[in-house]
Design a protein around this motif. Structure first.
Motif, short mmCIF file in Angstrom:
data_model
loop_
_atom_site.label_atom_id
_atom_site.label_comp_id
_atom_site.label_asym_id
_atom_site.label_seq_id
_atom_site.Cartn_x
_atom_site.Cartn_y
_atom_site.Cartn_z
N SER A 53 0.83 -1.21 0.00
CA SER A 53 0.00 0.00 0.00
C SER A 53 0.86 1.25 0.00
O SER A 53 0.49 2.27 -0.60
CB SER A 53 -0.93 0.02 1.22
OG SER A 53 -1.84 -1.05 1.13
N GLN A 93 -7.53 0.37 -0.30
CA GLN A 93 -7.66 -0.80 0.57
C GLN A 93 -8.84 -0.62 1.53
O GLN A 93 -9.64 -1.53 1.71
CB GLN A 93 -6.35 -1.02 1.34
CG GLN A 93 -6.38 -2.31 2.13
CD GLN A 93 -5.03 -2.64 2.76
OE1 GLN A 93 -4.00 -2.06 2.45
NE2 GLN A 93 -5.04 -3.60 3.65
N ASP A 169 -6.02 -2.03 -4.72
CA ASP A 169 -5.34 -2.45 -3.50
C ASP A 169 -6.24 -3.42 -2.74
O ASP A 169 -7.20 -3.01 -2.10
CB ASP A 169 -5.00 -1.22 -2.65
CG ASP A 169 -3.95 -1.53 -1.57
OD1 ASP A 169 -3.59 -2.72 -1.41
OD2 ASP A 169 -3.49 -0.58 -0.91
N GLU A 170 -5.90 -4.68 -2.84
CA GLU A 170 -6.71 -5.76 -2.25
C GLU A 170 -8.20 -5.59 -2.58
O GLU A 170 -9.03 -5.49 -1.68
CB GLU A 170 -6.51 -5.81 -0.73
CG GLU A 170 -5.08 -6.14 -0.35
CD GLU A 170 -4.92 -6.42 1.13
OE1 GLU A 170 -5.89 -6.87 1.76
OE2 GLU A 170 -3.81 -6.19 1.64
MG LIG Z 1 -2.02 -2.78 2.16
#
Ligand SMILES: [Mg+2]
Ligand SMILES: Nc1ncnc2c1ncn2[C@@H]1O[C@H](COP(=O)(O)OP(=O)(O)O)[C@@H](O)[C@H]1O
Lengths: 317, 255
Positions: A53, A93, A169-170
């Motif tokens: 991240s 995220q 991000d994820e």
């Molecule tokens: Mg992360």
């Protein structure tokens, strides 16, 4: 849309060399090199706290880097973040949605933030709500939506400006299999339309399916790079036999595997595993010694990941 | 520069969008607190206070409390409000993925606080004028003064946000900084009779200068003289507090 980013320098959308980031006394990113080519889906994998991240936030100028050089869409994010962000979509995220607002109102607000002209906002938002199957909940407050729906809302937000670079991000953490499939389809479609994609994920099957190339990060450093197939071939080729987690079996398996160079063994949550060059030889090797595994499977990206980043829990896990 | 303003305005509009979801509920305490303090103290306590420099206690309280709404609304926005948006709601994280940058976020916050402070004090002032507490001719000055007070008090809120480690610590700031600021800014009693030590401290309170200007306006007396005296001090304090807040809060948004 105003301005065209200059990506004349090769065909790299992201070009980063020796990227470092220090928070106080934590070195979150330590000398990372990678490049993302145009039209590619690039995976950034690594355990929690690896620095994924942070790399992402540096890429779109939300965090200053400590060192290294970086070009994104031809610009330096430390100087021209605004120019980059005009062509960017980010699935953060954290959802970071305004939970008390109605879904459609919230997206209209973001359409204003990203600079879509007033007369085009409603059309664009409705089009995206429709294509992510959210139109029927347009007037619901965000906190009333399920986790999977909220995640799709974040996708809508990221796609408002038709991004040339999409950062995920994820994107599918904590979602059910149907929603994941749905989002994978969207990502493939965007890629087919010419978007470049940077993806982080903890799901190795997701990375294996979506990514052309992958880097595996651990504690701020890149440990491996290549296509999913190449990584498996290089780090963890062959077939794996899985045994139940039984101490007696473990001793015997260890004994026979340690005695033969082309076989290795390891333990994980599922039990005791033996890895060998291919299906035939593993079968033969074990059956000859009276060892019958629960199953035999080809090695996959998860094996590579665990091989590289280790099976013990890290500090941030 | 124009684009910076435009982007900052989108941050302001975002806050307005969220605020107006519950407009009545959100406005109620900010408006009702000063109005009821004015009524309760002005009418109740006022019965025992016959003469405040030649005016009723109700009349004495009115301008200060109208201006004080700017203190409350600004401080809460930039302390608790900012902290929640930053730490719990991740609002800025989402904003920073758009062309909006950290400087535009701070600018947008200040614009929001200034407009909100001005709007709140405008409503309170109108309520007062309708009940004939105060004079109309110069009352238009109050929202402008309130905007200035809101900016400076918003800066104090930002500075405290940059120091606290968790949201509970704002209570200490509230108890030992904002409360004394409120009670010792010449809203409830003139500072002329207070010890010199207190009076000197008041001079570094932006609220005090704002209250003095507001009083001259709503009482419709020597506004120009008051402006010449307190105006530069209010502007000067704001010009110190805002850059200090900017320097403290920017690293929170960009680190
Ligand atoms: Mg992360
Ligand atoms: N704002 C910050 N301040 C201090 N440390 C941070 C900050 N952001 C991230 N870190 C630290 O940097 C490291 C990498 O974090 P992160 O990039 O979020 O990892 P990942 O996304 O791979 O899980 C972690 O050790 C994390 O605690």
């Amino acid at each position: 849309m105003e301005g065209t980013a200059n990506t004349s320098a090769g065909e790299s959308v992201i070009e980063c060399q020796g990227l470092t980031k220090v928070f106080g006394n934590i070195e979150a990113v330590s000398g990372t090199d990678f490049s993302l080519r145009r039209g590619e889906c690039f995976g950034l994998l690594g355990p929690n706290g690896a620095g994924k991240s942070t790399v992402i936030r540096i890429i779109y100028g939300a965090t200053p880097r400590t060192g290294g050089s970086l070009r994104v869409l031809g610009y330096d994010p430390a100087i021209d973040a605004r120019a980059i962000k005009k062509h960017l979509g980010v699935v953060t995220q954290n959802n970071a949605l305004d939970e008390d607002m109605a879904l459609r109102d919230n997206m209209l607000m973001y359409a204003r933030c990203v600079g879509i002209a007033r007369r085009d906002r409603a059309g664009r938002v409705d089009e995206l709500l429709d294509s992510l199957s959210l139109a029927h909940r347009a007037t619901a407050r965000i906190r009333q939506l399920s986790g999977g729906m909220q995640r799709r809302v974040v996708f809508v937000r990221a796609l408002l400006r038709r991004p040339r670079l999409l950062i995920l991000d994820e994107p599918t953490t904590g979602l059910d299999p149907a929603v994941r499939l749905h989002l994978w389809e969207r990502v493939r479609a965007l890629k087919a339309d010419g978007s470049s994609i940077l993806l982080t994920t903890h799901y190795m099957d997701e990375a294996e399916r979506l990514c052309d190339r992958i880097v595996i990060m651990d504690r701020g450093r890149i440990r491996a790079e290549g296509s999913p197939r190449a990584l498996i071939e290089r780090h963890c080729p062959g077939t794996i036999a899985v045994f139940p987690p039984d101490p007696g079996l473990r001793r015997r398996v260890a004994q026979v595997a340690d005695a033969t160079p082309e076989f290795t063994w390891f333990e994980d949550r599922a039990g005791v595993n033996v890895r060998g060059p291919d299906l035939r030889s593993v079968e033969e090797f074990l059956f000859k010694r009276g060892l019958v595994p629960l199953m035999l499977r080809p090695s996959n990206l998860e094996d590579v990941f665990l091989e590289i980043t280790g099976r013990e829990l890290g500090d941030d896990a | 520069m124009l684009e910076t303003l435009q982007l900052a305005w989108r941050v302001t509009m975002r806050h307005w969008d969220v605020y107006r979801q519950n407009l009545i509920a959100n406005m109620s305490p900010t408006i009702s607190d000063p109005v009821f303090i004015i009524l309760a103290l002005g009418i109740g306590l006022g019965a025992y206070v016959s003469d405040m420099d030649g005016r009723t206690y109700l009349m004495y309280l009115a301008p200060g409390l109208a201006i004080s709404t700017a203190l409350w609304t600004a401080f809460f926005e930039t302390s608790y409000g900012f902290f929640i948006r930053h730490t719990y709601e991740h609002v800025y994280e989402a904003m920073l993925t758009t062309p909006i940058g950290p400087h535009e976020i701070i600018l947008g916050e200040f614009i929001w606080v200034a407009l909100k402070g001005a709007g709140m004090s405008l409503v309170v002032t109108l309520v007062l004028l309708i009940f004939q507490v105060g004079a109309w001719p110069l009352a238009w000055v109050l929202p402008f003064v309130a905007a200035m007070v809101a900016i400076s008090c918003g800066a104090i809120g930002f500075i405290s946000s940059s120091f606290v480690r968790n949201i509970n610590q704002f209570q200490t700031v509230y108890a030992f900084l904002i409360n004394p600021l409120f009670f010792f800014s010449g809203i409830f009693f003139p500072l002329d009779q207070t010890p010199i030590a207190i009076r000197s401290i008041c001079y570094i309170s932006p609220l005090f200068h704002g209250v003095r200007i507001g009083q001259a306006a709503l009482w419709n007396e020597d506004l120009v003289a008051t402006l010449l005296h307190h105006g530069p001090l209010l502007v000067g304090l704001t010009a110190i507090l805002v850059p200090a807040a900017w320097l403290r809060i920017h690293p929170k948004l960009y680190r």
